[in-house]
Design a protein around this motif. Structure first.
Motif, PDB file in Angstrom:
ATOM      1  N   ALA A 139       5.532   4.120 -40.226  1.00 27.84           N
ATOM      2  CA  ALA A 139       6.032   4.864 -41.391  1.00 27.84           C
ATOM      3  C   ALA A 139       6.065   3.980 -42.635  1.00 27.84           C
ATOM      4  N   ALA A 140       6.434   2.699 -42.455  1.00 27.87           N
ATOM      5  CA  ALA A 140       6.532   1.784 -43.596  1.00 27.87           C
ATOM      6  C   ALA A 140       5.172   1.501 -44.213  1.00 27.87           C
ATOM      7  N   SER A 141       4.106   1.742 -43.455  1.00 29.91           N
ATOM      8  CA  SER A 141       2.757   1.540 -43.980  1.00 29.91           C
ATOM      9  C   SER A 141       2.190   2.808 -44.613  1.00 29.91           C
ATOM     10  N   LEU A 142       2.720   3.990 -44.210  1.00 28.09           N
ATOM     11  CA  LEU A 142       2.099   5.252 -44.611  1.00 28.09           C
ATOM     12  C   LEU A 142       2.954   6.128 -45.525  1.00 28.09           C
ATOM     13  N   TRP A 143       4.271   5.980 -45.484  1.00 23.55           N
ATOM     14  CA  TRP A 143       5.160   6.893 -46.191  1.00 23.55           C
ATOM     15  C   TRP A 143       5.606   6.274 -47.513  1.00 23.55           C
ATOM     16  N   PRO A 144       5.067   6.761 -48.655  1.00 20.80           N
ATOM     17  CA  PRO A 144       5.346   6.144 -49.961  1.00 20.80           C
ATOM     18  C   PRO A 144       6.827   5.928 -50.278  1.00 20.80           C
ATOM     19  N   PRO A 145       7.713   6.901 -50.021  1.00 19.57           N
ATOM     20  CA  PRO A 145       9.139   6.648 -50.336  1.00 19.57           C
ATOM     21  C   PRO A 145       9.724   5.458 -49.569  1.00 19.57           C
ATOM     22  N   LEU A 146       9.292   5.290 -48.320  1.00 16.35           N
ATOM     23  CA  LEU A 146       9.796   4.173 -47.523  1.00 16.35           C
ATOM     24  C   LEU A 146       9.221   2.853 -48.014  1.00 16.35           C
TER      25      LEU A 146
END
Length: 280
Positions: free
Chosen positions: A234-241
């Motif tokens: 998620a940290a690689s793909l989800w912009p808000p994160l």
């Protein structure tokens, strides 16, 4: 002390040097040579552009004839064979390792975490780049926010790509999270992230290797770990994160570990299957 006169980085004390050529053999970029004419160890003229500052030459020299001026030599430790572990000890340590998914709620002292990171930083890096950086998510409230953002990403994928989300069991994890079960970071009090510049040629394997060192070292501190795979993706793909984590420009997360004191003690070692072995 007789110095080479060629270097502000490397000094050779020729009075101490026994000319055993260990430095010549061990230098990975072959900076050292033996001059039969001068009857001493010499250093390649271009050494400053090729030396990777690995310290092999200092570590292998039994006469302490070599010093690297960019090293704090007072921090060096003499190797003691009494501290070497046996094959049986190594096997026990590696086979008894478990991924911990149930943690006590207590915080771990920051000094302990710092010591764990310091030991893990002994891991090898490609070309001795020492490119691995660490981010410790220590605060409980911040841990909670990051977990919720991973859930947000999963909920987005359930709607956007239900096939992939279904294969990964995202709806089950979301339902569990909403019911009070943490399937993201498993209730771990802390998260340790290894990251590096994406431009570093061996950034991925360096960060993963350092995290593996941490995983093996953690039990000696009374700690357990587990790789935070969902968070990492998620940290690689989800912009808000990605924005929330706020790594330095050009950096990427390559490994993330949950860290805390295990809630339970495992009583048995479960033998794992060995993968297929081919010989060529």
């Amino acid at each position: 002390m007789l110095k080479t006169g060629e270097s502000m980085l490397i000094d050779i004390d020729h009075e101490k040097c026994e000319k055993d050529l260990k430095c010549v053999d061990e230098c990975p970029v072959k900076i050292f040579d033996y001059s039969r004419e001068e009857k001493k160890i010499t250093i390649a003229p271009e050494f400053e552009t090729i030396c990777i500052k690995c310290g092999h030459c200092v570590a292998v020299c039994p006469e302490d004839a070599i010093s690297l001026n960019n090293f704090n030599q007072s921090s060096f430790i003499e190797k003691n064979k009494k501290n070497l572990i046996t094959k049986e000890n190594v096997e026990y340590i590696l086979r008894s390792r478990r991924s911990i998914r149930a943690y006590k709620k207590k915080e771990i002292d920051k000094d302990i975490i710092s010591s764990l990171i310091d030991i893990s930083s002994a891991a090898p890096t490609g070309h001795n780049s020492r490119c691995v950086n660490w981010l410790v998510v220590y605060n409980k409230a911040k841990i909670s926010k990051l977990k919720k953002m991973v859930i947000d990403w999963m909920e987005y994928l359930v709607k956007k790509d239900p096939t992939t989300a279904g294969l990964l069991g995202f709806q089950h994890i979301i339902d569990g999270f909403n019911a009070g079960y943490d399937g993201i970071l498993r209730g771990a009090p802390h998260l340790i992230i290894s990251h590096a510049s994406k431009s570093a040629p061996t950034a991925s394997i360096d960060c993963i290797t350092a995290a593996a060192y941490m995983e093996i070292a953690a039990p000696s501190f009374g700690l357990g770990t587990c790789w935070a795979g969902f968070f990492n993706i998620a940290a690689s793909l989800w912009p808000p994160l990605k924005k929330k984590i706020n790594l330095p420009e050009g950096h990427k997360i390559f490994a993330s570990l949950m860290v805390g004191e295990p809630k339970h003690d495992y009583k048995k070692i479960i033998k794992r299957e060995t993968g297929n072995i081919s010989w060529i």
